[in-house]
Each structure stands twice: as C-alpha cells, then as structure tokens.
Design a protein around this motif. Sequence first.
Motif, PDB file in Angstrom:
ATOM      1  N   TRP A 289       0.822  -1.210   0.000  1.00  0.00           N
ATOM      2  CA  TRP A 289       0.000   0.000   0.000  1.00  0.00           C
ATOM      3  C   TRP A 289       0.860   1.265   0.000  1.00  0.00           C
ATOM      4  N   PRO A 290       1.916   1.346   0.802  1.00  0.00           N
ATOM      5  CA  PRO A 290       2.758   2.554   0.747  1.00  0.00           C
ATOM      6  C   PRO A 290       3.360   2.782  -0.651  1.00  0.00           C
ATOM      7  N   GLY A 291       3.795   1.710  -1.296  1.00  0.00           N
ATOM      8  CA  GLY A 291       4.339   1.842  -2.643  1.00  0.00           C
ATOM      9  C   GLY A 291       3.287   2.283  -3.642  1.00  0.00           C
ATOM     10  N   ALA A 292       2.081   1.749  -3.499  1.00  0.00           N
ATOM     11  CA  ALA A 292       0.979   2.139  -4.386  1.00  0.00           C
ATOM     12  C   ALA A 292       0.630   3.609  -4.192  1.00  0.00           C
ATOM     13  N   LYS A 293       0.580   4.044  -2.941  1.00  0.00           N
ATOM     14  CA  LYS A 293       0.275   5.450  -2.655  1.00  0.00           C
ATOM     15  C   LYS A 293       1.366   6.368  -3.209  1.00  0.00           C
ATOM     16  N   ALA A 294       2.612   5.913  -3.133  1.00  0.00           N
ATOM     17  CA  ALA A 294       3.738   6.729  -3.592  1.00  0.00           C
ATOM     18  C   ALA A 294       3.707   6.958  -5.107  1.00  0.00           C
ATOM     19  N   MET A 295       2.946   6.165  -5.827  1.00  0.00           N
ATOM     20  CA  MET A 295       2.846   6.327  -7.277  1.00  0.00           C
ATOM     21  C   MET A 295       1.893   7.435  -7.694  1.00  0.00           C
ATOM     22  N   MET A 296       1.114   7.970  -6.775  1.00  0.00           N
ATOM     23  CA  MET A 296       0.089   8.946  -7.136  1.00  0.00           C
ATOM     24  C   MET A 296       0.626  10.208  -7.815  1.00  0.00           C
ATOM     25  N   PRO A 297       1.745  10.774  -7.391  1.00  0.00           N
ATOM     26  CA  PRO A 297       2.220  11.969  -8.108  1.00  0.00           C
ATOM     27  C   PRO A 297       2.506  11.697  -9.590  1.00  0.00           C
ATOM     28  N   GLU A 298       3.075  10.550  -9.884  1.00  0.00           N
ATOM     29  CA  GLU A 298       3.364  10.208 -11.278  1.00  0.00           C
ATOM     30  C   GLU A 298       2.069   9.970 -12.057  1.00  0.00           C
ATOM     31  N   LEU A 299       1.122   9.282 -11.444  1.00  0.00           N
ATOM     32  CA  LEU A 299      -0.180   9.081 -12.074  1.00  0.00           C
ATOM     33  C   LEU A 299      -0.891  10.413 -12.289  1.00  0.00           C
ATOM     34  N   ALA A 300      -0.819  11.292 -11.310  1.00  0.00           N
ATOM     35  CA  ALA A 300      -1.476  12.599 -11.419  1.00  0.00           C
ATOM     36  C   ALA A 300      -0.883  13.417 -12.560  1.00  0.00           C
ATOM     37  N   ALA A 301       0.429  13.399 -12.696  1.00  0.00           N
ATOM     38  CA  ALA A 301       1.082  14.148 -13.769  1.00  0.00           C
ATOM     39  C   ALA A 301       0.692  13.590 -15.135  1.00  0.00           C
ATOM     40  N   GLU A 302       0.666  12.277 -15.246  1.00  0.00           N
ATOM     41  CA  GLU A 302       0.287  11.651 -16.525  1.00  0.00           C
ATOM     42  C   GLU A 302      -1.161  11.968 -16.856  1.00  0.00           C
ATOM     43  N   TYR A 303      -2.029  11.882 -15.875  1.00  0.00           N
ATOM     44  CA  TYR A 303      -3.448  12.183 -16.072  1.00  0.00           C
ATOM     45  C   TYR A 303      -3.628  13.639 -16.511  1.00  0.00           C
ATOM     46  N   ALA A 304      -2.939  14.547 -15.866  1.00  0.00           N
ATOM     47  CA  ALA A 304      -3.042  15.963 -16.222  1.00  0.00           C
ATOM     48  C   ALA A 304      -2.586  16.205 -17.655  1.00  0.00           C
ATOM     49  N   GLY A 305      -1.513  15.537 -18.066  1.00  0.00           N
ATOM     50  CA  GLY A 305      -1.023  15.698 -19.431  1.00  0.00           C
ATOM     51  C   GLY A 305      -2.009  15.193 -20.457  1.00  0.00           C
ATOM     52  N   ILE A 306      -2.614  14.057 -20.173  1.00  0.00           N
ATOM     53  CA  ILE A 306      -3.615  13.511 -21.090  1.00  0.00           C
ATOM     54  C   ILE A 306      -4.815  14.450 -21.193  1.00  0.00           C
ATOM     55  N   CYS A 307      -5.299  14.896 -20.051  1.00  0.00           N
ATOM     56  CA  CYS A 307      -6.464  15.795 -20.057  1.00  0.00           C
ATOM     57  C   CYS A 307      -6.157  17.103 -20.795  1.00  0.00           C
ATOM     58  N   ALA A 308      -4.969  17.646 -20.602  1.00  0.00           N
ATOM     59  CA  ALA A 308      -4.587  18.876 -21.306  1.00  0.00           C
ATOM     60  C   ALA A 308      -4.574  18.646 -22.815  1.00  0.00           C
TER      61      ALA A 308
END
Length: 116
Positions: free
Chosen positions: A93-112
């Motif tokens: 779970w800590p490792g999964a949570k730590a991935m959120m910034p990278e997922l957020a950046a990728e998601y933002a790029g796709i949406c843009a």
Amino acid sequence: MDATRKARLEAAGINVDGALERFMGNASMLERYLGRFLEEKSYAALSDAVAADDAAAAAAAVHTLKSVCGTIGCARMRELALAQEAKMRAGDWPGAKAMMPELAAEYAGICAALRG
C-alpha cells in the motif's frame, strides 16, 4: 482527426493508431470516447480513495482506470495503473500510494491534450 490533433495526442502518450484499431478505424467513435475520458470518474475515485487511505476502493478504481486507458490508447497511464494495481495486490500500500504523483502528472497531461 487531423494530423495536428493526432500529433498532440501522441505527444501526450496516447497511441492513436492502436486505439483506432480497437475502434475498427472509426475516428469519430474514438473522439467520442476520448471526450468521455474527461468525464470518467475512475481517476477521481482513485485519488479520493488514496487520500482517504481506502485500499479496497483504490484497487477497484485503479482496475477500472487501467481498462479505460487501455481502450483509448493511453499506454503510459495504463502501464502506471497496472504497476499500481500490482503493488496493491502484493500488499504494498505505501508503494501504491507513492505512485500517485506520477499518475497525477500523466493524467493531467492527457487531459490537457484532450482539451487542447
């Protein structure tokens, strides 16, 4: 889909040609699905679940996100969701949570790219 839009989507990590294959070459249908991605709730559900420290809800949301991304050709986002899901299944779970910034950046790029 014109060449400029295709290039912008590809620069954001969307495999347009692969997605078009899944949509049997129907570019207008692909465009509709790409537009729906902006309204799709799985990323928000994932983000909310991680913030609430709810591993079960996060696992369900990331599974859906992975599938949606695969369908519309968001290859990098799908890879990240797949890796995060694997961490969750392995009990990291800590490792999964730590991935959120990278997922957020990728998601933002796709949406843009989709809005642009």
